[in-house]
Design a protein around this motif. Structure first.
Motif, mmCIF file in Angstrom:
data_model
loop_
_atom_site.group_PDB
_atom_site.id
_atom_site.type_symbol
_atom_site.label_atom_id
_atom_site.label_comp_id
_atom_site.label_asym_id
_atom_site.label_seq_id
_atom_site.Cartn_x
_atom_site.Cartn_y
_atom_site.Cartn_z
ATOM 1 N N UNK A 146 0.601 -1.251 -0.013
ATOM 2 C CA UNK A 146 -0.059 0.058 0.215
ATOM 3 C C UNK A 146 0.841 1.307 -0.037
ATOM 4 N N UNK A 147 1.820 1.296 0.861
ATOM 5 C CA UNK A 147 2.740 2.519 0.849
ATOM 6 C C UNK A 147 3.289 2.599 -0.449
ATOM 7 N N UNK A 148 3.861 1.624 -1.097
ATOM 8 C CA UNK A 148 4.410 1.566 -2.449
ATOM 9 C C UNK A 148 3.540 2.076 -3.227
ATOM 10 N N UNK A 149 2.239 1.612 -3.226
ATOM 11 C CA UNK A 149 1.250 2.198 -4.487
ATOM 12 C C UNK A 149 1.190 3.647 -4.134
ATOM 13 N N UNK A 150 0.928 4.117 -2.964
ATOM 14 C CA UNK A 150 0.958 5.555 -2.660
ATOM 15 C C UNK A 150 1.925 6.235 -3.147
ATOM 16 N N UNK A 151 3.363 5.891 -3.130
ATOM 17 C CA UNK A 151 4.273 6.655 -3.616
ATOM 18 C C UNK A 151 4.107 6.665 -5.191
ATOM 19 N N UNK A 152 3.751 5.810 -5.744
ATOM 20 C CA UNK A 152 3.530 5.876 -7.190
ATOM 21 C C UNK A 152 2.422 6.901 -7.551
ATOM 22 N N UNK A 153 1.500 7.048 -6.649
ATOM 23 C CA UNK A 153 0.482 7.855 -6.803
ATOM 24 C C UNK A 153 0.914 9.353 -6.836
ATOM 25 N N UNK A 154 1.796 9.453 -6.139
ATOM 26 C CA UNK A 154 2.316 10.826 -5.768
ATOM 27 C C UNK A 154 3.649 11.357 -6.980
ATOM 28 N N UNK A 176 1.331 3.245 10.945
ATOM 29 C CA UNK A 176 2.224 4.444 11.443
ATOM 30 C C UNK A 176 3.449 4.901 10.955
ATOM 31 N N UNK A 177 4.322 3.996 10.751
ATOM 32 C CA UNK A 177 5.729 3.930 10.099
ATOM 33 C C UNK A 177 5.379 4.639 8.489
ATOM 34 N N UNK A 178 4.654 3.886 7.704
ATOM 35 C CA UNK A 178 4.435 4.219 6.408
ATOM 36 C C UNK A 178 3.758 5.567 6.219
ATOM 37 N N UNK A 180 3.952 8.223 8.271
ATOM 38 C CA UNK A 180 4.851 9.320 8.597
ATOM 39 C C UNK A 180 5.731 9.395 7.279
ATOM 40 N N UNK A 181 6.394 8.198 6.638
ATOM 41 C CA UNK A 181 7.187 8.278 5.638
ATOM 42 C C UNK A 181 6.496 8.999 4.243
ATOM 43 N N UNK A 182 5.196 8.580 4.047
ATOM 44 C CA UNK A 182 4.539 9.319 2.947
ATOM 45 C C UNK A 182 4.220 10.595 3.195
ATOM 46 N N UNK A 183 4.173 11.315 4.320
ATOM 47 C CA UNK A 183 3.530 12.676 4.688
ATOM 48 C C UNK A 183 4.993 13.425 4.668
ATOM 49 N N UNK A 184 6.172 12.779 4.906
ATOM 50 C CA UNK A 184 7.416 13.395 4.988
ATOM 51 C C UNK A 184 7.766 13.742 3.696
ATOM 52 N N UNK A 185 7.613 12.651 2.665
ATOM 53 C CA UNK A 185 7.881 12.483 1.246
ATOM 54 C C UNK A 185 7.144 13.646 0.561
ATOM 55 N N UNK A 186 5.990 13.609 0.935
ATOM 56 C CA UNK A 186 5.032 14.812 0.254
ATOM 57 C C UNK A 186 5.584 16.247 0.556
ATOM 58 N N UNK A 187 6.000 16.687 1.868
ATOM 59 C CA UNK A 187 6.480 17.711 2.212
ATOM 60 C C UNK A 187 7.738 18.160 1.587
ATOM 61 N N UNK A 188 8.759 17.181 1.662
ATOM 62 C CA UNK A 188 9.908 17.361 1.078
ATOM 63 C C UNK A 188 9.700 17.801 -0.535
ATOM 64 N N UNK A 202 -7.457 13.368 9.097
ATOM 65 C CA UNK A 202 -7.973 13.235 10.210
ATOM 66 C C UNK A 202 -6.626 12.609 11.249
ATOM 67 N N UNK A 203 -5.415 12.232 10.513
ATOM 68 C CA UNK A 203 -4.352 11.874 11.190
ATOM 69 C C UNK A 203 -3.495 12.921 11.976
ATOM 70 N N UNK A 204 -3.618 13.118 13.238
ATOM 71 C CA UNK A 204 -2.949 14.189 14.031
ATOM 72 C C UNK A 204 -1.504 13.739 14.071
ATOM 73 N N UNK A 205 -1.256 12.463 13.924
ATOM 74 C CA UNK A 205 0.137 12.300 14.166
ATOM 75 C C UNK A 205 1.214 12.530 13.021
ATOM 76 N N UNK A 206 0.677 13.002 11.912
ATOM 77 C CA UNK A 206 1.509 13.195 10.817
ATOM 78 C C UNK A 206 1.874 14.762 10.521
ATOM 79 N N UNK A 207 1.028 15.393 11.079
ATOM 80 C CA UNK A 207 0.825 16.919 10.900
ATOM 81 C C UNK A 207 2.213 17.730 11.112
#
Length: 225
Positions: A146-154, A176-178, A180-188, A202-207
């Motif tokens: 799922x995380x890899x597919x999301x990276x392809x989507x980005x 949780x780990x994935x 954070x990885x995805x949101x860090x990637x988006x910000x970068x 709605x995920x407060x952990x990644x903001x």
């Protein structure tokens, strides 16, 4: 001076009439500059999805002004709204299941480039490398996590070099780990490419990875301290 890629000025979207009227957006104002990654936080039904739809030229507000990449889109025809989406906006969807199942990762990006009729300043291979997917370029969605597919989507959303990146609940199906990885990637990527990014979640952990955070409650937007 940094220029805004998205401006919402006193935007209102209402559904229904009389006592049953619902204000999905109630006088929302927001400015997002290029190179900035902003989060909109709120529960289901708070108006987050409507805000993305308005910013993405998918929903026309009842009143207020919307500008994308310096162009007012208020009152544009459906044809011109489609042009704005094609030329200026990239979308990252909540579900990574919208990747065509028959296409390898590299081909997903090639299809997006052909549909858009253009490419950004990064090649498809450079985009795959940027999202950490070079080693999976020849894999189809069914063989990706799922995380890899999301990276392809980005990467796909960045193919055309958009001014504005709109992200809908990107961590909903991730651990949780994935997440954070995805949101860090988006910000970068927003910082690196000078793209204005708006993520609803709605995920407060990644903001913590976002430059600014807003709370959406009953169609009203307020900055979080």
């Amino acid at each position: 001076m940094t220029t805004p890629a998205l401006i919402l000025d006193n935007v209102r979207v209402s559904y229904g009439d009389g006592d049953s009227q619902v204000h999905a957006l109630d006088g929302v104002s927001l400015q997002v500059n290029r190179g900035e990654f902003v989060a909109i936080v709120g529960h289901s039904g708070s108006g987050k999805s409507t805000l993305l739809a308005v910013a993405g030229a998918l929903t026309t507000p009842n009143s207020g002004e919307v500008q994308v990449a310096g162009e007012s889109i208020t009152g544009l025809s459906d044809k011109d709204l489609a042009r704005v989406r094609r030329e200026h906006i990239g979308f990252v969807f909540q579900s990574s299941g919208n990747l065509p199942s028959a296409l390898k990762a590299r081909d997903q990006l090639e299809l997006a480039a052909r549909i858009l009729g253009r490419r950004g300043r990064r090649s498809n291979d450079e985009l795959l490398d940027a999202v950490g997917m070079s080693h999976r370029a020849d894999h189809r969605p069914a063989t990706l996590s799922g995380g890899e597919r999301q990276r392809i989507g980005i990467a796909r959303a960045l193919v055309g070099g958009p001014d504005l990146l709109l992200v809908d609940e990107p961590t909903a199906a991730l651990d949780r780990n994935r997440a954070h990885e995805i949101v860090r990637l988006l910000a970068h990527e927003c910082h690196e490419l000078g793209v204005a990014g708006v993520m609803v979640t709605h995920d407060l952990e990644v903001i913590e990875h976002c430059d600014r955070v807003y709370d959406m409650v009953d169609g009203r937007l307020t900055p979080r301290d």
